[in-house]
Scaffold this motif. Structure first.
Motif, PDB file in Angstrom:
ATOM      1  N   UNK A  94      23.704 -29.266 -17.057  1.00 25.72           N
ATOM      2  CA  UNK A  94      24.621 -29.195 -18.204  1.00 25.72           C
ATOM      3  C   UNK A  94      24.113 -30.102 -19.318  1.00 25.72           C
ATOM      4  N   UNK A  95      23.790 -29.502 -20.449  1.00 27.07           N
ATOM      5  CA  UNK A  95      23.289 -30.237 -21.599  1.00 27.07           C
ATOM      6  C   UNK A  95      24.171 -29.968 -22.810  1.00 27.07           C
ATOM      7  N   UNK A 157      26.919 -27.185 -23.469  1.00 25.89           N
ATOM      8  CA  UNK A 157      28.310 -27.489 -23.787  1.00 25.89           C
ATOM      9  C   UNK A 157      28.407 -28.247 -25.115  1.00 25.89           C
ATOM     10  N   UNK A 158      29.591 -28.249 -25.694  1.00 23.09           N
ATOM     11  CA  UNK A 158      29.827 -28.955 -26.953  1.00 23.09           C
ATOM     12  C   UNK A 158      29.702 -30.458 -26.747  1.00 23.09           C
ATOM     13  N   UNK A 159      29.094 -31.133 -27.702  1.00 20.86           N
ATOM     14  CA  UNK A 159      28.962 -32.591 -27.666  1.00 20.86           C
ATOM     15  C   UNK A 159      30.242 -33.234 -28.215  1.00 20.86           C
TER      16      UNK A 159
END
Length: 206
Positions: A94-95, A157-159
């Motif tokens: 997951x990044x 994914x959203x930061x």
């Protein structure tokens, strides 16, 4: 106490003091801490300078350190060990979205140890401790998948930390400081991998 004992003091500063300063980050230039932790580190450096004429004081600004001994930090341990354990568990890494454009100066713990040894004989001051090269979080996953012989799809994914995030860190190394990093990201991860595998077997996968 350092002054009273005539002892050399080597203390931990942090690359976080630079905030979103342009890369490469240079000691004394564009220092712009974006959170209380970073501000406290900068104030430590400022305070130390006031005593340079009375004691041996060296601050080391560590960039993104990874390596053996960090596992106890849990969710704040390096993304190297966190990504590796995701992959070993068969989970998609997951990044944050745009991780191929988020750069960090990742520095291996063995290089940090060398910096501390060199600091004993260094002149008073504050020095960057990094690899001197910026790499992406995507690089980490790609290196790990190559070493672990996997080909899992990444989940982006959203930061949630965008307002407080450093998007590009790279240490400008001071040539007057004897420290010279030896490990590239590829070499550091390869050297770290046996410990990562041991942790997964003995601490994670239980």
């Amino acid at each position: 106490l350092s002054i009273d004992l005539n002892a050399k003091l080597i203390y931990a500063s942090s690359a976080s003091v630079y905030g979103d300063a342009p890369s490469p980050q240079i000691v004394g230039i564009n220092e712009n801490p974006k959170n209380p932790y970073a501000f406290s580190k900068l104030m430590m450096d400022v305070l130390a300078q006031k005593y340079y004429d009375k004691a041996h004081l060296v601050g080391l600004r560590y960039f993104n350190v990874y390596g053996k001994g960090e596992f106890y930090k849990g969710k704040t341990s390096s993304m190297i060990v966190q990504f590796a354990h995701q992959i070993l568990a068969g989970k998609n890494p997951r990044l944050f979205r745009g991780s191929d454009r988020i750069y960090r100066d990742f520095v291996y713990i063995k290089d940090c140890l060398e910096a501390n040894i060199k600091a004993i004989e260094a002149k008073n001051g504050v020095y960057n401790v990094g690899s001197g090269k910026a790499r992406t979080f995507q690089d980490i996953v790609d290196i790990l998948q190559k070493e672990l012989n996997t080909n899992l799809s990444c989940e982006y994914i959203k930061n949630p930390y965008e307002k407080f995030y450093q998007f590009y860190t790279q240490a400008k190394l001071d040539e007057s400081f004897a420290y010279k990093p030896k490990y590239s990201l590829e070499e550091g991860i390869k050297d770290y991998l046996p410990e990562i595998l041991r942790l997964f077997e003995k601490e994670v996968n239980v």
